[in-house]
Scaffold this active site. Structure first.
Site, PDB file in Angstrom:
ATOM      1  N   ASP A 292       1.400   2.618   3.560  1.00  0.00           N
ATOM      2  CA  ASP A 292       0.553   3.803   3.386  1.00  0.00           C
ATOM      3  C   ASP A 292       1.398   5.078   3.418  1.00  0.00           C
ATOM      4  OD1 ASP A 292      -1.748   5.266   2.882  1.00  0.00           O
ATOM      5  OD2 ASP A 292      -2.364   5.339   4.978  1.00  0.00           O
TER       6      ASP A 292
ATOM      7  N   HIS B 224       1.592   5.353  -1.670  1.00  0.00           N
ATOM      8  CA  HIS B 224       1.262   6.539  -2.469  1.00  0.00           C
ATOM      9  C   HIS B 224       2.555   7.112  -3.027  1.00  0.00           C
ATOM     10  CE1 HIS B 224      -2.875   6.749  -0.870  1.00  0.00           C
ATOM     11  NE2 HIS B 224      -2.320   6.234   0.216  1.00  0.00           N
TER      12      HIS B 224
ATOM     13  N   HIS C 210     -10.494   1.424   1.759  1.00  0.00           N
ATOM     14  CA  HIS C 210     -10.284   2.428   2.797  1.00  0.00           C
ATOM     15  C   HIS C 210     -11.513   2.295   3.688  1.00  0.00           C
ATOM     16  CE1 HIS C 210      -8.621   6.239   4.486  1.00  0.00           C
ATOM     17  NE2 HIS C 210      -9.806   6.160   5.061  1.00  0.00           N
TER      18      HIS C 210
ATOM     19  N   LYS D 112      -9.302  -0.083  -5.860  1.00  0.00           N
ATOM     20  CA  LYS D 112      -9.307   0.598  -4.569  1.00  0.00           C
ATOM     21  C   LYS D 112     -10.608   1.358  -4.356  1.00  0.00           C
ATOM     22  CE  LYS D 112      -7.845   2.255  -0.669  1.00  0.00           C
ATOM     23  NZ  LYS D 112      -6.683   3.049  -0.295  1.00  0.00           N
TER      24      LYS D 112
ATOM     25  N   HIS E 212      -4.632  -0.538   5.869  1.00  0.00           N
ATOM     26  CA  HIS E 212      -4.164   0.233   7.026  1.00  0.00           C
ATOM     27  C   HIS E 212      -5.099   0.106   8.230  1.00  0.00           C
ATOM     28  CE1 HIS E 212      -6.909   2.975   5.044  1.00  0.00           C
ATOM     29  NE2 HIS E 212      -6.027   3.445   4.197  1.00  0.00           N
TER      30      HIS E 212
ATOM     31  N   HIS F 142       0.871  -1.198   0.000  1.00  0.00           N
ATOM     32  CA  HIS F 142       0.000   0.000   0.000  1.00  0.00           C
ATOM     33  C   HIS F 142       0.904   1.243   0.000  1.00  0.00           C
ATOM     34  CE1 HIS F 142      -3.822   2.188   1.400  1.00  0.00           C
ATOM     35  NE2 HIS F 142      -2.897   3.123   1.222  1.00  0.00           N
TER      36      HIS F 142
HETATM   37  C1  NCD Z   1      -3.456   9.169   2.053  1.00  0.00           C
HETATM   38  C2  NCD Z   1      -2.921  10.198   1.059  1.00  0.00           C
HETATM   39  O1  NCD Z   1      -2.396  11.216   1.485  1.00  0.00           O
HETATM   40  O2  NCD Z   1      -3.023   9.953  -0.147  1.00  0.00           O
HETATM   41  N1  NCD Z   1      -3.480   9.739   3.358  1.00  0.00           N
HETATM   42  C3  NCD Z   1      -3.515   9.075   4.540  1.00  0.00           C
HETATM   43  O3  NCD Z   1      -3.667   9.724   5.586  1.00  0.00           O
HETATM   44  N2  NCD Z   1      -3.370   7.774   4.612  1.00  0.00           N
HETATM   45  C4  NCD Z   1      -4.781   8.691   1.612  1.00  0.00           C
HETATM   46  C5  NCD Z   1      -5.248   7.460   2.341  1.00  0.00           C
HETATM   47  O4  NCD Z   1      -4.709   6.383   2.148  1.00  0.00           O
HETATM   48  O5  NCD Z   1      -6.163   7.592   3.169  1.00  0.00           O
HETATM   49 ZN    ZN Z   2      -3.305   5.138   1.625  1.00  0.00          ZN
END
Ligand code: NCD
Ligand code: ZN
Length: 344
Positions: free
Chosen positions: A246, A15, A136, A99, A174, A13
């Site tokens: 995450d 970003h 999520h 997702k 998460h 996971h």
């Molecule tokens: C994530 C993001 O910033 O893209 N932020 C987070 O707090 N985890 C988005 C997400 O996974 O909820």
């Molecule tokens: Zn995330």
């Protein structure tokens, strides 16, 4: 123990963002992980196989010369996603999951799903072709207390979804509560990722001596009893639980403001953070399976064959790493860690 050698892990996971931000953070992930499940919450989001192919190409182009990394792509589910999109995803080979963000739940989720039941035709197709659904798992109802949003999602949305689609493979992403751990344990086709921040910190970290925006992520940090339940699950050896950082980079200025963004940046030092968490409960021997075996087994992909090594060295997490605009503050900036990945 002075050295910890593991099969190379994957991050289930992640970003990565896009453009200059992608170029700034990707080397950190590539240094530790062979593959990652790439979150689709770009602006605009990655909704089609064509979007995913283009984003995948941009990621591949940003990999530092001479290094290897495989981005595993996901599609962002909207009210308009069709069963045909799912068939196209399955046929693509590089889209590995879909997702689900409840509309408005978190960063870049405005185009997320407004009512989970609207997606039943899509879930039917996903169950049929066996593409995992990544959740999520939080309700967005403003009446529901922020700290209860995962628990309420499980009761109101996930349990009914499982009854409607018993064979759909789901990753509750998460996870932050003992309620989530219990639900995952009780349901055959559900697995979960666990972040370093939810293993290492409880909600007191958000308010220690003042408000601490760099500990703010969604789902939000919970009470100590929940952190303990997550640590227990992660170190249990149960294959339903695996690594997903995450890691969610936001500029310093977008977090240190009157309405700051949610997301912790952990890609820089993810494996050191997990090692710290596992060692805290004397379970370092369970780290390899959590980080390197359970994820590929769930996604039906081969385990990696090369290795990484962490060494027992005390070092300080930097206050900031280079990032466009105002820099990027890593999770736990300024604190000491006792495990370190080999240097770049
Ligand atoms: C994530 C993001 O910033 O893209 N932020 C987070 O707090 N985890 C988005 C997400 O996974 O909820
Ligand atoms: Zn995330």
């Amino acid at each position: 123990m002075q050295k910890l050698t593991l099969t190379r892990p994957d991050d289930w996971h992640l970003h990565l963002r896009d453009g200059a931000a992608l170029k700034a953070v990707l080397p950190h992930t590539v240094h530790q992980f062979a593959r990652a499940i790439i979150m689709p919450n770009l602006k605009p989001p990655v909704r089609s196989v064509a979007d995913a192919a283009a984003y995948r190409d941009r990621i591949l182009a940003a990999i530092p010369a001479g290094q290897r990394f495989e981005p595993l792509m996901t599609l962002y589910l909207t009210d308009n996603t069709s069963p045909e999109d799912i068939l196209a995803a399955k046929a693509s080979e590089f889209v590995k999951a879909v997702k689900y963000y409840p509309a408005g739940a978190t960063t870049n989720s405005d185009l997320g799903v407004t009512d989970i039941r609207k997606c039943d035709r899509v879930f039917e197709a996903m169950q049929q072709v066996d593409i995992p659904l990544l959740l999520h798992g939080e309700v967005t109802d403003p009446e529901v207390d922020t700290f209860d949003r995962e628990k309420v999602f499980i009761e109101q949305h996930l349990a009914p979804l499982k009854s409607r689609f018993p064979k759909l493979r789901v990753v509750l992403e998460h996870i932050t509560t003992s309620d989530a751990v219990q639900f995952v344990l009780a349901n055959d086709t559900i697995a979960a990722t666990i972040t370093p921040q939810h293993l290492l910190f409880n909600r007191n970290s958000l308010f220690k001596g003042g408000i601490r925006p760099h500990f703010y992520c969604l789902p939000i940090l919970k009470r100590e009893e929940h952190r303990q339940a997550l640590l227990q699950a992660a170190t249990s050896g149960n294959p339903k639980f695996f690594l997903g950082t995450d890691s969610a980079p936001h500029t310093r200025s977008s977090k240190e403001t009157s309405c700051g963004c949610a997301g912790c940046y952990s890609a820089l030092h993810a494996m050191a953070l997990y090692a710290e968490a596992f060692e805290s409960v004397d379970a370092l021997e369970k780290l390899e399976a959590f980080a390197s075996f359970h994820g590929p087994d769930f996604y039906q992909l081969p385990r990696n064959t090369d290795q990484i090594t962490l060494t027992k060295t005390t070092w300080r997490i930097p206050d900031e790493v280079p990032f466009p605009e105002s820099g990027l503050v890593p999770l736990g900036a300024g604190q000491e860690l006792t495990w370190q990945m080999a240097r770049y």
